[in-house]
Design an enzyme around this catalytic site. Sequence first.
Site, PDB file in Angstrom:
ATOM      1  N   MET A 207     -11.194  -6.395   4.904  1.00  0.00           N
ATOM      2  CA  MET A 207     -10.515  -5.397   5.738  1.00  0.00           C
ATOM      3  C   MET A 207     -10.268  -5.975   7.124  1.00  0.00           C
ATOM      4  O   MET A 207     -11.190  -6.417   7.806  1.00  0.00           O
ATOM      5  CB  MET A 207     -11.362  -4.138   5.848  1.00  0.00           C
ATOM      6  CG  MET A 207     -11.559  -3.360   4.550  1.00  0.00           C
ATOM      7  SD  MET A 207     -10.020  -2.962   3.711  1.00  0.00           S
ATOM      8  CE  MET A 207      -9.264  -1.860   4.916  1.00  0.00           C
TER       9      MET A 207
ATOM     10  N   ASP B  24      -4.600   3.421  -2.112  1.00  0.00           N
ATOM     11  CA  ASP B  24      -5.727   3.723  -1.206  1.00  0.00           C
ATOM     12  C   ASP B  24      -6.295   5.098  -1.512  1.00  0.00           C
ATOM     13  O   ASP B  24      -5.648   6.108  -1.252  1.00  0.00           O
ATOM     14  CB  ASP B  24      -5.259   3.653   0.257  1.00  0.00           C
ATOM     15  CG  ASP B  24      -5.075   2.225   0.714  1.00  0.00           C
ATOM     16  OD1 ASP B  24      -4.004   1.902   1.255  1.00  0.00           O
ATOM     17  OD2 ASP B  24      -6.010   1.433   0.507  1.00  0.00           O
TER      18      ASP B  24
ATOM     19  N   ASP C 258      -6.371  -6.805   4.017  1.00  0.00           N
ATOM     20  CA  ASP C 258      -5.831  -5.447   4.031  1.00  0.00           C
ATOM     21  C   ASP C 258      -5.963  -4.787   5.402  1.00  0.00           C
ATOM     22  O   ASP C 258      -7.070  -4.544   5.872  1.00  0.00           O
ATOM     23  CB  ASP C 258      -6.636  -4.634   2.992  1.00  0.00           C
ATOM     24  CG  ASP C 258      -6.172  -3.224   2.845  1.00  0.00           C
ATOM     25  OD1 ASP C 258      -6.831  -2.472   2.099  1.00  0.00           O
ATOM     26  OD2 ASP C 258      -5.163  -2.848   3.471  1.00  0.00           O
ATOM     27  N   GLY C 259      -4.783  -4.562   6.025  1.00  0.00           N
ATOM     28  CA  GLY C 259      -4.816  -3.781   7.267  1.00  0.00           C
ATOM     29  C   GLY C 259      -4.105  -4.478   8.402  1.00  0.00           C
ATOM     30  O   GLY C 259      -4.534  -5.529   8.875  1.00  0.00           O
TER      31      GLY C 259
ATOM     32  N   GLY D  18       1.296  -1.916   4.191  1.00  0.00           N
ATOM     33  CA  GLY D  18       1.948  -0.619   4.048  1.00  0.00           C
ATOM     34  C   GLY D  18       3.066  -0.512   5.074  1.00  0.00           C
ATOM     35  O   GLY D  18       4.244  -0.551   4.751  1.00  0.00           O
TER      36      GLY D  18
ATOM     37  N   MET E   3     -12.164   4.028  -1.239  1.00  0.00           N
ATOM     38  CA  MET E   3     -12.887   4.272   0.008  1.00  0.00           C
ATOM     39  C   MET E   3     -13.564   5.641  -0.163  1.00  0.00           C
ATOM     40  O   MET E   3     -13.206   6.648   0.469  1.00  0.00           O
ATOM     41  CB  MET E   3     -11.904   4.259   1.195  1.00  0.00           C
ATOM     42  CG  MET E   3     -11.373   2.865   1.481  1.00  0.00           C
ATOM     43  SD  MET E   3      -9.859   2.838   2.461  1.00  0.00           S
ATOM     44  CE  MET E   3      -8.653   3.006   1.134  1.00  0.00           C
TER      45      MET E   3
ATOM     46  N   SER F 258       0.839  -1.199   0.000  1.00  0.00           N
ATOM     47  CA  SER F 258       0.000   0.000   0.000  1.00  0.00           C
ATOM     48  C   SER F 258       0.877   1.254   0.000  1.00  0.00           C
ATOM     49  O   SER F 258       1.664   1.468   0.917  1.00  0.00           O
ATOM     50  CB  SER F 258      -0.883   0.018   1.252  1.00  0.00           C
ATOM     51  OG  SER F 258      -1.348   1.337   1.470  1.00  0.00           O
TER      52      SER F 258
ATOM     53  N   MET G 250      -9.068   7.824  -0.695  1.00  0.00           N
ATOM     54  CA  MET G 250      -9.957   8.169   0.413  1.00  0.00           C
ATOM     55  C   MET G 250     -10.533   9.571   0.194  1.00  0.00           C
ATOM     56  O   MET G 250      -9.824  10.475  -0.252  1.00  0.00           O
ATOM     57  CB  MET G 250      -9.179   8.147   1.733  1.00  0.00           C
ATOM     58  CG  MET G 250      -8.545   6.793   2.019  1.00  0.00           C
ATOM     59  SD  MET G 250      -7.608   6.844   3.562  1.00  0.00           S
ATOM     60  CE  MET G 250      -6.903   5.209   3.546  1.00  0.00           C
TER      61      MET G 250
ATOM     62  N   HIS H 132      -0.977  -1.316  -4.323  1.00  0.00           N
ATOM     63  CA  HIS H 132      -2.266  -1.032  -3.680  1.00  0.00           C
ATOM     64  C   HIS H 132      -2.383   0.470  -3.473  1.00  0.00           C
ATOM     65  O   HIS H 132      -1.583   1.073  -2.738  1.00  0.00           O
ATOM     66  CB  HIS H 132      -2.346  -1.771  -2.346  1.00  0.00           C
ATOM     67  CG  HIS H 132      -3.693  -1.720  -1.701  1.00  0.00           C
ATOM     68  ND1 HIS H 132      -4.736  -2.543  -2.072  1.00  0.00           N
ATOM     69  CD2 HIS H 132      -4.157  -0.931  -0.700  1.00  0.00           C
ATOM     70  CE1 HIS H 132      -5.795  -2.266  -1.306  1.00  0.00           C
ATOM     71  NE2 HIS H 132      -5.471  -1.304  -0.473  1.00  0.00           N
TER      72      HIS H 132
ATOM     73  N   HIS I 103      -8.080   0.771  -4.355  1.00  0.00           N
ATOM     74  CA  HIS I 103      -9.053   0.550  -3.278  1.00  0.00           C
ATOM     75  C   HIS I 103      -9.818   1.854  -3.055  1.00  0.00           C
ATOM     76  O   HIS I 103      -9.280   2.803  -2.477  1.00  0.00           O
ATOM     77  CB  HIS I 103      -8.281   0.109  -2.021  1.00  0.00           C
ATOM     78  CG  HIS I 103      -9.167  -0.128  -0.833  1.00  0.00           C
ATOM     79  ND1 HIS I 103      -8.629  -0.286   0.439  1.00  0.00           N
ATOM     80  CD2 HIS I 103     -10.513  -0.200  -0.692  1.00  0.00           C
ATOM     81  CE1 HIS I 103      -9.614  -0.458   1.300  1.00  0.00           C
ATOM     82  NE2 HIS I 103     -10.766  -0.410   0.636  1.00  0.00           N
TER      83      HIS I 103
HETATM   84  C1  DX5 Z   1      -6.534   1.408   5.273  1.00  0.00           C
HETATM   85  C2  DX5 Z   1      -6.025   0.987   3.907  1.00  0.00           C
HETATM   86  C3  DX5 Z   1      -4.954  -0.059   4.002  1.00  0.00           C
HETATM   87  C4  DX5 Z   1      -3.735   0.428   4.758  1.00  0.00           C
HETATM   88  C5  DX5 Z   1      -2.778  -0.711   4.998  1.00  0.00           C
HETATM   89  O1  DX5 Z   1      -7.717   2.124   5.114  1.00  0.00           O
HETATM   90  O2  DX5 Z   1      -7.069   0.437   3.140  1.00  0.00           O
HETATM   91  O3  DX5 Z   1      -4.582  -0.454   2.688  1.00  0.00           O
HETATM   92  O4  DX5 Z   1      -3.086   1.427   4.014  1.00  0.00           O
HETATM   93  O5  DX5 Z   1      -1.720  -0.190   5.722  1.00  0.00           O
HETATM   94  P1  DX5 Z   1      -1.053  -1.017   6.933  1.00  0.00           P
HETATM   95  O6  DX5 Z   1      -0.426  -2.208   6.300  1.00  0.00           O
HETATM   96  O7  DX5 Z   1      -0.062  -0.058   7.514  1.00  0.00           O
HETATM   97  O8  DX5 Z   1      -2.160  -1.376   7.873  1.00  0.00           O
HETATM   98 ZN    ZN Z   2      -6.471  -0.484   1.210  1.00  0.00          ZN
END
Ligand code: DX5
Ligand code: ZN
Length: 219
Positions: A138, A36, A176-177, A198, A69, A9, A38, A34, A67
């Site tokens: 998630m 993200d 993811d997460g 990430g 969001m 990510s 938002m 990946h 992804h």
């Molecule tokens: C959170 C994201 C994830 C996040 C993962 O909303 O969707 O992809 O960036 O990061 P880590 O691996 O640090 O939890």
């Molecule tokens: Zn994500």
Amino acid sequence: MKKIKISPSILSADFSQLSSEIKKLEEAGADMIHVDVMDGHFVPNLTIGPPVIESLRSHTKLPFDVHLMISPVHKYIKNFSDAGADIITIHPEATENLFESIKHIKDLGKKAGVSLNPDTKISIVEKYLNEIDLILIMSVYPGFGGQKFIPEVIKKIQKLNEIKEKNNLNFEIEVDGGINFTNSRHVIEAGANILVSGTTIFKENSGDIKKNIETLRSI
Ligand code: DX5
Ligand code: ZN
């Protein structure tokens, strides 16, 4: 033996050096990137949109695992497709008609993913599993990197994998997460084949991205 794919990510990357960061990920053996997205509405954080994805597109051959969001999501799907997304993953709560949004992504020639928050039930997507290329489970509430993995999602991964095997379906299971060197094995054993990470990839082993990707994949 199933192939484990790693989707780093870039939320944890240096946003002032995104093109060199994704090049480093590609050289380090990442399978996809990946991204993200938002909107500060569906989740309490704001990141990047189609212009950034478009500017990064020519800097890597890796698939963009985008992804979304964001809500409402349907009207923006084409923007992300045109910008160069390869996998477009949406949250069911962000569209009025999940089937139509999945169909829209696929009509654009992209892979369709649906993301389930920790408190979102599998039943919300069960009847569409035939149409979906990827389910993004998630293991944190979306919005930020660096959060703690929610272990209860392991059961959800197992249940989804049972449904997949029982019905001989082909969708991939991505998690993811909060993925780290301890929980990644449990996530894989439960049925996942794509790991998003990430913090672990960018921060562990003094930021040795190649070592971190290899460690996650080899577990
Ligand atoms: C959170 C994201 C994830 C996040 C993962 O909303 O969707 O992809 O960036 O990061 P880590 O691996 O640090 O939890
Ligand atoms: Zn994500």
